[in-house]
Write a protein that holds these residues in place. Structure first.
Motif, short mmCIF file in Angstrom:
data_model
loop_
_atom_site.label_atom_id
_atom_site.label_comp_id
_atom_site.label_asym_id
_atom_site.label_seq_id
_atom_site.Cartn_x
_atom_site.Cartn_y
_atom_site.Cartn_z
N GLN A 257 -5.82 14.37 11.27
CA GLN A 257 -6.04 15.49 12.19
C GLN A 257 -4.73 16.11 12.66
O GLN A 257 -4.68 17.27 13.03
CB GLN A 257 -6.87 15.04 13.39
N ALA A 258 -3.66 15.33 12.65
CA ALA A 258 -2.35 15.80 13.15
C ALA A 258 -1.41 16.17 12.01
O ALA A 258 -0.20 16.19 12.19
CB ALA A 258 -1.72 14.72 14.02
N PRO B 212 6.29 14.94 10.31
CA PRO B 212 6.13 13.48 10.39
C PRO B 212 6.97 12.80 11.47
O PRO B 212 6.49 11.91 12.16
CB PRO B 212 6.55 13.00 8.99
N PHE B 213 8.22 13.23 11.64
CA PHE B 213 9.05 12.55 12.65
C PHE B 213 8.67 12.95 14.07
O PHE B 213 8.84 12.17 15.01
CB PHE B 213 10.54 12.78 12.38
N GLU B 214 8.13 14.14 14.25
CA GLU B 214 7.64 14.51 15.57
C GLU B 214 6.41 13.67 15.91
O GLU B 214 6.27 13.17 17.03
CB GLU B 214 7.30 15.99 15.61
N LEU B 215 5.53 13.50 14.94
CA LEU B 215 4.36 12.66 15.14
C LEU B 215 4.77 11.21 15.42
O LEU B 215 4.20 10.55 16.28
CB LEU B 215 3.45 12.74 13.90
N LEU B 216 5.79 10.75 14.71
CA LEU B 216 6.30 9.40 14.93
C LEU B 216 6.85 9.25 16.34
O LEU B 216 6.56 8.28 17.04
CB LEU B 216 7.38 9.08 13.89
N TYR C 211 4.30 6.28 6.54
CA TYR C 211 2.86 6.53 6.63
C TYR C 211 2.59 7.98 7.02
O TYR C 211 1.79 8.67 6.38
CB TYR C 211 2.26 5.57 7.66
N PHE C 212 3.27 8.47 8.05
CA PHE C 212 3.07 9.86 8.49
C PHE C 212 3.59 10.84 7.44
O PHE C 212 3.01 11.91 7.25
CB PHE C 212 3.74 10.11 9.84
N TYR C 213 4.66 10.46 6.74
CA TYR C 213 5.16 11.30 5.65
C TYR C 213 4.13 11.39 4.53
O TYR C 213 3.89 12.47 3.98
CB TYR C 213 6.48 10.74 5.12
N ALA C 214 3.49 10.26 4.21
CA ALA C 214 2.47 10.25 3.16
C ALA C 214 1.34 11.21 3.49
O ALA C 214 0.89 11.98 2.64
CB ALA C 214 1.93 8.84 2.96
#
Length: 182
Positions: A39-40, A45-49, A98-101
């Motif tokens: 959903q995000a 990815p690094f902002e989400l991290l 994981y977020f990058y994937a």
């Protein structure tokens, strides 16, 4: 109810939290991670991290102010700091990958690649002292990898995409496996 072998954890208010409740909460977080990450996907990815680790830090802040228990006898000085650094680094790297994937490949494929670590745990457990693999474990691992190749390697609706985009996120399960098999 906590037992001697599994003591309960103190909550910030002094109450005890059962290990079952902690485990159930961890499973809930783990089960919702792929859904919330998908959903995000619009976030970098690094902002989400950073946001994820920020929320985790705020949730864990009350436990940081609790007094710590005495260290067990025989533990080497400084081992707690090294263990904390290793664990934090592994979890940070795993979630970054994981977020990058989820940002570069479809969520179903990213989730499949990310959760190959149990398969690797079975394979690499043979490298542990006294470990061995039977024919069934090897056959299951081969079938698991072949199934993954069929799902991830197939191009949706005849469209082709570079295979290296799917290969980079696969490193998150290698990271997790490395952290778990020791």
């Amino acid at each position: 109810m906590p037992t001697r072998s599994q003591p309960a954890s103190p909550a910030p208010g002094g109450r005890m939290i059962s290990p079952t409740a902690i485990g159930a909460f961890a499973l809930l977080l783990w089960a919702t991670l792929p859904l919330l990450t998908a959903q995000a996907r619009r976030l970098p990815p690094f902002e989400l991290l950073a946001l994820s680790f920020g929320v985790a830090f705020l949730m864990g802040l009350p436990w940081l102010v609790l007094p710590t228990r005495a260290a067990p006898a025989g533990r080497q000085p400084g081992s707690r700091g090294r263990a904390w650094l290793l664990a934090f680094g592994a979890i940070f790297l795993y979630h970054a990958l994981y977020f990058y994937a989820f940002a570069v490949i479809p969520p179903a494929e990213a989730g499949l690649l990310a959760y190959l670590w149990p398969l690797l745990m079975v394979l690499f457990s043979a490298l542990a002292p006294g470990g061995s693999l039977g024919r069934r474990q090897v056959a299951a691992a081969v079938l698991g990898f072949l199934g993954t190749l069929l799902i991830v390697g197939g191009a949706p609706r005849g469209r082709r995409r570079p295979r290296r985009r799917a290969g980079r996120p696969a490193w998150c399960w290698v990271t997790w496996r490395r952290c778990r098999v020791r």
